[in-house]
Design an enzyme around this catalytic site. Sequence first.
Site, PDB file in Angstrom:
ATOM      1  N   ARG A  35      45.593  -5.618   5.832  1.00  0.00           N
ATOM      2  CA  ARG A  35      44.373  -6.127   6.182  1.00  0.00           C
ATOM      3  C   ARG A  35      44.145  -7.032   6.024  1.00  0.00           C
ATOM      4  O   ARG A  35      43.426  -8.456   6.597  1.00  0.00           O
ATOM      5  CB  ARG A  35      43.257  -4.523   6.562  1.00  0.00           C
ATOM      6  CG  ARG A  35      43.187  -4.285   8.027  1.00  0.00           C
ATOM      7  CD  ARG A  35      43.297  -3.002   7.839  1.00  0.00           C
ATOM      8  NE  ARG A  35      43.454  -1.826   8.564  1.00  0.00           N
ATOM      9  CZ  ARG A  35      44.726  -2.086   9.499  1.00  0.00           C
ATOM     10  NH1 ARG A  35      45.580  -1.709   8.569  1.00  0.00           N
ATOM     11  NH2 ARG A  35      45.436  -0.864  10.499  1.00  0.00           N
ATOM     12  N   ASP A 143      28.787   0.139  18.146  1.00  0.00           N
ATOM     13  CA  ASP A 143      29.733   0.613  17.186  1.00  0.00           C
ATOM     14  C   ASP A 143      30.012  -0.621  16.370  1.00  0.00           C
ATOM     15  O   ASP A 143      29.239  -1.796  16.776  1.00  0.00           O
ATOM     16  CB  ASP A 143      31.256  -0.003  17.554  1.00  0.00           C
ATOM     17  CG  ASP A 143      32.632   0.713  16.991  1.00  0.00           C
ATOM     18  OD1 ASP A 143      33.219   2.005  16.849  1.00  0.00           O
ATOM     19  OD2 ASP A 143      33.054   0.148  15.518  1.00  0.00           O
TER      20      ASP A 143
END
Length: 278
Positions: A35, A143
């Site tokens: 990532r 979220d």
Amino acid sequence: MIEISDEEIRRLGDFLYRRTGMVYSLSKRYYIERRIDDRVKATASPSFESYFARLRADVGGEIEKFVNAFTVNETYFNREDHQLRCLTNDLLRERIAVGHGTRRLRLWSVPCATGEEPYSIAMWLLDKWPLVDTYDIEICGSDIDTDALGAARLGIYGKRALMRLPEQVVARYFRRQPGDRWQLIDELKESVRFSPVNLVEAGQTREHGRFDVIFCRNVLIYFDDTSRRIAADNLYESLLPGGFICLGHTESMSRISPLFEVRRFEDGIVYQRPEVGR
């Protein structure tokens, strides 16, 4: 792929933890390196140090993009549907009984990822709960991942996300799109309100008000004990007295916080904020 030292991984993990409560340690090196490599390339940073300086300064909103890169959005429609049965068979019945005449019910899916859970709740209520038109029902999905929220608002899904939905449900609520994709009909998309939230930030959870039922599944497993307690306190304050919270099947609020009462129903175990606060 960029190579990152143990100390650099610790620095990244600490940075992420302080902002989200999520724990990423050396045991997840490959996940972290993949990532960070994506973000280094996306920002054209010449080195880890230059990227980390950019991150700390939040150049171009990099903190949000960094957090988005580390969230897990693996989900599908009607996941753990025993809790949906519990919702319509037991939880809403109890909430109505103590509703003191109110015709409003508020349900919160957090984290909601790309929207499968709150949309599942909406479809389940429409198809399975005879009183659905009798009450003013507000379904919210939240979220920390703003990219996921954007996908949720768009409401386009692949075949895997729909694998647990009966064909008649897919035909009723979705329209086929090119590339073996399906898009939710506008009426259903409009039934859910999406917003960002960080569960370890009391100010953010407080902004959403209080709910009758909260679905908070498979996120606390990414927190350490301290972050779990903070999130549990914030979720407690986000429930109306007597309200319920549903966790993932591997999670137990009893091991996190003494604030909730355990309730056992035929279709599942849930946790309740007592009518009289403690």
